[in-house]
Design a protein around this motif. Structure first.
Motif, PDB file in Angstrom:
ATOM      1  N   THR A   1       0.833  -1.207   0.000  1.00  0.00           N
ATOM      2  CA  THR A   1       0.000   0.000   0.000  1.00  0.00           C
ATOM      3  C   THR A   1       0.867   1.255   0.000  1.00  0.00           C
ATOM      4  OG1 THR A   1      -1.804  -1.137   1.155  1.00  0.00           O
ATOM      5  CG2 THR A   1      -1.768   1.265   1.271  1.00  0.00           C
ATOM      6  N   LEU A   2       1.910   1.258   0.833  1.00  0.00           N
ATOM      7  CA  LEU A   2       2.799   2.418   0.866  1.00  0.00           C
ATOM      8  C   LEU A   2       3.500   2.619  -0.477  1.00  0.00           C
ATOM      9  CD1 LEU A   2       4.384   1.929   4.417  1.00  0.00           C
ATOM     10  CD2 LEU A   2       2.777   3.716   3.718  1.00  0.00           C
ATOM     11  N   LEU A   3       3.950   1.544  -1.101  1.00  0.00           N
ATOM     12  CA  LEU A   3       4.611   1.672  -2.393  1.00  0.00           C
ATOM     13  C   LEU A   3       3.625   2.095  -3.479  1.00  0.00           C
ATOM     14  CD1 LEU A   3       7.081  -1.359  -2.377  1.00  0.00           C
ATOM     15  CD2 LEU A   3       7.433   0.994  -1.614  1.00  0.00           C
ATOM     16  N   GLY A   4       2.364   1.688  -3.329  1.00  0.00           N
ATOM     17  CA  GLY A   4       1.349   2.114  -4.279  1.00  0.00           C
ATOM     18  C   GLY A   4       1.111   3.621  -4.264  1.00  0.00           C
ATOM     19  N   MET A   5       1.468   4.280  -3.179  1.00  0.00           N
ATOM     20  CA  MET A   5       1.300   5.728  -3.096  1.00  0.00           C
ATOM     21  C   MET A   5       2.306   6.482  -3.962  1.00  0.00           C
ATOM     22  SD  MET A   5       0.792   6.321   0.995  1.00  0.00           S
ATOM     23  CE  MET A   5      -0.399   5.399   1.969  1.00  0.00           C
ATOM     24  N   THR A   6       3.374   5.813  -4.377  1.00  0.00           N
ATOM     25  CA  THR A   6       4.503   6.518  -4.989  1.00  0.00           C
ATOM     26  C   THR A   6       4.128   7.229  -6.279  1.00  0.00           C
ATOM     27  OG1 THR A   6       5.963   4.824  -4.059  1.00  0.00           O
ATOM     28  CG2 THR A   6       6.875   6.262  -5.758  1.00  0.00           C
ATOM     29  N   SER A   7       3.527   6.523  -7.228  1.00  0.00           N
ATOM     30  CA  SER A   7       3.285   7.115  -8.549  1.00  0.00           C
ATOM     31  C   SER A   7       2.327   8.294  -8.507  1.00  0.00           C
ATOM     32  CB  SER A   7       2.776   6.035  -9.515  1.00  0.00           C
ATOM     33  OG  SER A   7       3.800   5.111  -9.796  1.00  0.00           O
ATOM     34  N   PRO A   8       1.123   8.193  -7.867  1.00  0.00           N
ATOM     35  CA  PRO A   8       0.259   9.385  -7.846  1.00  0.00           C
ATOM     36  C   PRO A   8       0.888  10.552  -7.083  1.00  0.00           C
ATOM     37  CG  PRO A   8      -0.624   7.646  -6.442  1.00  0.00           C
ATOM     38  CD  PRO A   8       0.462   7.039  -7.241  1.00  0.00           C
ATOM     39  N   PHE A   9       1.654  10.242  -6.030  1.00  0.00           N
ATOM     40  CA  PHE A   9       2.345  11.304  -5.284  1.00  0.00           C
ATOM     41  C   PHE A   9       3.392  11.964  -6.176  1.00  0.00           C
ATOM     42  CE2 PHE A   9       2.787  12.280  -0.601  1.00  0.00           C
ATOM     43  CZ  PHE A   9       3.481  13.466  -0.771  1.00  0.00           C
ATOM     44  N   ALA A  10       4.141  11.152  -6.924  1.00  0.00           N
ATOM     45  CA  ALA A  10       5.170  11.701  -7.807  1.00  0.00           C
ATOM     46  C   ALA A  10       4.562  12.573  -8.901  1.00  0.00           C
ATOM     47  CB  ALA A  10       5.986  10.566  -8.409  1.00  0.00           C
ATOM     48  N   VAL A  11       3.408  12.167  -9.431  1.00  0.00           N
ATOM     49  CA  VAL A  11       2.736  12.972 -10.445  1.00  0.00           C
ATOM     50  C   VAL A  11       2.376  14.346  -9.873  1.00  0.00           C
ATOM     51  CG1 VAL A  11       0.625  13.186 -11.815  1.00  0.00           C
ATOM     52  CG2 VAL A  11       1.848  11.003 -11.734  1.00  0.00           C
ATOM     53  N   ARG A  12       1.864  14.325  -8.645  1.00  0.00           N
ATOM     54  CA  ARG A  12       1.501  15.604  -7.997  1.00  0.00           C
ATOM     55  C   ARG A  12       2.708  16.521  -7.845  1.00  0.00           C
ATOM     56  NH1 ARG A  12       0.830  19.855  -6.266  1.00  0.00           N
ATOM     57  NH2 ARG A  12      -0.670  20.620  -4.711  1.00  0.00           N
ATOM     58  N   LEU A  13       3.857  15.943  -7.531  1.00  0.00           N
ATOM     59  CA  LEU A  13       5.059  16.758  -7.334  1.00  0.00           C
ATOM     60  C   LEU A  13       5.685  17.190  -8.652  1.00  0.00           C
ATOM     61  CD1 LEU A  13       6.811  14.831  -4.413  1.00  0.00           C
ATOM     62  CD2 LEU A  13       5.340  16.850  -4.261  1.00  0.00           C
ATOM     63  N   ALA A  14       5.571  16.344  -9.672  1.00  0.00           N
ATOM     64  CA  ALA A  14       6.252  16.613 -10.939  1.00  0.00           C
ATOM     65  C   ALA A  14       5.511  17.607 -11.814  1.00  0.00           C
ATOM     66  CB  ALA A  14       6.466  15.313 -11.708  1.00  0.00           C
ATOM     67  N   VAL A  15       4.202  17.656 -11.688  1.00  0.00           N
ATOM     68  CA  VAL A  15       3.412  18.540 -12.545  1.00  0.00           C
ATOM     69  C   VAL A  15       3.463  19.960 -11.988  1.00  0.00           C
ATOM     70  CG1 VAL A  15       1.112  19.069 -13.407  1.00  0.00           C
ATOM     71  CG2 VAL A  15       1.903  16.701 -13.340  1.00  0.00           C
ATOM     72  N   THR A  16       4.114  20.840 -12.698  1.00  0.00           N
ATOM     73  CA  THR A  16       4.169  22.256 -12.312  1.00  0.00           C
ATOM     74  C   THR A  16       3.401  23.142 -13.275  1.00  0.00           C
ATOM     75  OG1 THR A  16       6.253  22.465 -13.533  1.00  0.00           O
ATOM     76  CG2 THR A  16       6.394  21.971 -11.159  1.00  0.00           C
ATOM     77  N   ASP A  17       3.048  22.568 -14.421  1.00  0.00           N
ATOM     78  CA  ASP A  17       2.301  23.318 -15.433  1.00  0.00           C
ATOM     79  C   ASP A  17       1.210  22.384 -15.965  1.00  0.00           C
ATOM     80  OD1 ASP A  17       1.278  24.709 -17.567  1.00  0.00           O
ATOM     81  OD2 ASP A  17       3.243  25.237 -18.433  1.00  0.00           O
ATOM     82  N   LEU A  18      -0.040  22.801 -15.837  1.00  0.00           N
ATOM     83  CA  LEU A  18      -1.142  21.946 -16.255  1.00  0.00           C
ATOM     84  C   LEU A  18      -1.056  21.577 -17.727  1.00  0.00           C
ATOM     85  CD1 LEU A  18      -4.216  23.462 -14.361  1.00  0.00           C
ATOM     86  CD2 LEU A  18      -2.965  21.350 -13.875  1.00  0.00           C
ATOM     87  N   ALA A  19      -0.400  22.410 -18.509  1.00  0.00           N
ATOM     88  CA  ALA A  19      -0.267  22.106 -19.937  1.00  0.00           C
ATOM     89  C   ALA A  19       0.588  20.858 -20.166  1.00  0.00           C
ATOM     90  CB  ALA A  19       0.335  23.305 -20.672  1.00  0.00           C
ATOM     91  N   ASP A  20       1.432  20.533 -19.188  1.00  0.00           N
ATOM     92  CA  ASP A  20       2.309  19.361 -19.305  1.00  0.00           C
ATOM     93  C   ASP A  20       1.816  18.170 -18.474  1.00  0.00           C
ATOM     94  OD1 ASP A  20       4.043  20.728 -20.954  1.00  0.00           O
ATOM     95  OD2 ASP A  20       5.259  21.484 -19.282  1.00  0.00           O
TER      96      ASP A  20
END
Length: 529
Positions: free
Chosen positions: A132-151
């Motif tokens: 479960t903890l490892l499953g959190m990684t990808s959506p959390f990373a997406v939240r951190l990586a996206v700085t511009d909604l266009a990307d």
């Protein structure tokens, strides 16, 4: 604890590394979980369905929680803490799971159905927190990586692609290398350790020296392994009077060699309840299942030792059957197929396999290996059926036809089938399947065991041939005469049901599940009343 500002490019590259390592570890855990459970509960579709299904449940929960927590605390240090805890808990899984599974193996022998089932569930639950903890990684990373909604679409797609590539590595690396070379336990530690180092590096990047305190987690793991793991995980599953002289994880099995005070060596696999080979420097015959294969050709009318031309053993193990046939027949060709090459190595080291000069051992699957051989045989012995570890592709009409095609005109096929004292459905199903190919099928219940030897002959034959052929043997074959007497005494009526195994449809696992459950709940208890 404040978080440092990081260069966006470096930050994004680190996130790619983190999701790659997390995806790799997640799939490695899943593959290694199946190995842990398979050692006791088998690798049937039911086991795989439970492993995959529950892992997907844990990942789904992780995806949901990861997205929520990322919105509330969108900080890299938070993600690194989550991953570090996931790595730490992953390292503890085998420490806790091994003793539970050892108790489950004992539960099968003690007929404790609730305990066996409870152990299965308990081990799967052990994976809930780390996965479960490892499953959190990808959506959390997406939240951190996206700085511009266009990307947003491009970045999230790349992150999930990197995570999937990591999962591919985590799928093949344990199966092809780490499990056979390092074992299950070290595989857990290696993947968890790599993931922890990557997570800790991110913490160090974010909070500096204060990240050192997170090394308490691997430190605690190491202390637990030293204090508990060494004695519990590698302890011999031996009965009183047996000494463990070898144990190791191979690509397919957990292998043990144990020796008693009389000098007998025994090969145990996985759950450690069945003896797969036996060896003594001065004893060749043991009044066990292996001996009965010697009787199989003598269901033919007027079969004599000089008629024996060659033997094929599918499920060679450490070579007990091969040694017995070499003792009786001398230097006849013997081919042995054993899917686990490490078992062959163990046979050479501890069971005198190199002392059988005419034996050629092949580390290959039985059916695949059969197609690569060119010899014709007087006897094909199939000793690869170990409920609940029965490979379905070695039970079908098509497989028996392939065996028949490799027989000499007076050749026979003998298979070792498991049963309980009251439930013979598996034997009857295999009898029905063999009767589609062979003119006669005979049954011998091995004394004081849960094994039956089924023998298929290419012409119409009768059980009485055993004693008639035994009477013709000279005194040079006194041992063989005795074994034919055992086979004759243990003959039972051959019965078939309407279950048929084919390559297209082989309801084997359903039948085995029912047989084992019935044994645990009723038949096993009846045996000891």
């Amino acid at each position: 604890m404040t978080e440092k500002r990081a260069d966006p490019v470096i930050r994004r590259r680190y996130l790619y590394l983190l999701v790659f390592t997390s995806g790799m570890t997640t799939l490695a855990l899943e593959l290694t979980a199946s190995r842990l459970l398979g050692n006791v509960f088998g690798t049937s579709n039911v086991v795989w369905a439970n492993v995959i299904g529950l892992m997907l449940v844990y990942l789904s929960v992780g995806y949901t929680l990861g997205g929520r927590i990322a919105d509330r605390s969108p900080h890299l240090k938070t993600l690194c803490k989550i991953v570090a805890w996931g790595a730490f808990l992953s390292a503890l899984i085998p420490l806790i799971a091994r003793p539970v599974l050892q108790r489950a193996a004992s539960a099968f022998v003690s007929f404790e159905a609730a305990l066996a089932a409870g152990s299965f569930v308990a081990v799967l639950i052990l994976f809930s927190l780390p996965v479960t903890l490892l499953g959190m990684t990808s959506p959390f990373a997406v939240r951190l990586a996206v700085t511009d909604l266009a990307d947003a679409g491009r970045v999230s797609g790349r992150i999930y692609a990197v995570s999937t590539i990591g999962s591919i590595v985590g799928t093949f690396l344990p199966v092809l290398y780490t499990i056979p070379e390092w074992g299950v336990t070290t595989t857990f530690l290696a993947f968890a350790g790599v993931l922890f180092v990557v997570a800790w590096a991110g913490l160090w990047w974010m909070v500096g020296k204060r990240a050192w305190r997170y090394w308490l987690m691997p430190g605690l793991s190491l202390v637990l392994w030293l204090l508990v793991g060494g004695s519990v995980l590698r302890a011999a599953r031996a009965e009183f009077g047996l000494t463990l002289i070898y144990d190791d994880d191979s690509a397919y099995n957990y292998i043990q060699v144990q020796q008693d005070e009389a000098g007998n060596r025994y090969l145990y696999l996985n759950e450690g309840q069945g003896i797969h080979s036996q060896w003594h420097p001065e004893i060749v015959f043991y009044r066990r299942t292996w001996d009965y294969f010697l009787a199989a050709p003598y269901f033919n009318d007027d079969f004599q030792p000089q008629d024996m031309r060659a033997v094929l053993i599918i499920g060679l193990a450490a070579g007990t059957i091969a040694r017995q046939h070499q003792f009786i027949y001398g230097d006849i060709p013997i081919d042995g197929l054993e899917i686990d090459g490490q078992i062959i190595d163990v046979g050479r080291q501890f069971f005198g396999l190199d002392g059988i000069p005419t034996l050629t051992a092949y580390a290959e699957d039985g059916r695949y290996g059969l197609r690569r051989l060119t010899r014709s045989y007087s006897l094909i012995a199939v000793d690869a059926y170990r409920p609940p570890y029965i490979p379905y592709h070695l039970t079908t009409v098509e497989f028996f036809r392939e065996l028949q095609a490799r027989l000499l005109p007076d050749g026979v096929v003998a298979i070792n089938v498991g049963r309980t004292h009251r439930d013979r459905r598996l034997i009857e199903a295999l009898t029905n399947t063999m009767q589609q190919v062979f003119s006669s099928v005979h049954s011998m219940d091995v004394l004081a065991s849960f094994n039956t030897i089924l023998v298929g002959t290419q012409t119409e034959t009768t059980p009485e041939n055993l004693l008639r052929n035994a009477a013709r043997l000279s005194d040079d074959y006194a041992v063989l005469r005795t074994i034919l007497g055992w086979g004759s005494a243990d003959l039972v009526e051959t019965k078939a049901n309407d279950v048929l195994f084919t390559d297209d449809r082989a309801p084997l696992e359903t039948l085995i599940d029912s047989l084992v459950l019935g044994f645990l709940l009723g038949d096993g208890l009846e045996v000891f009343r």
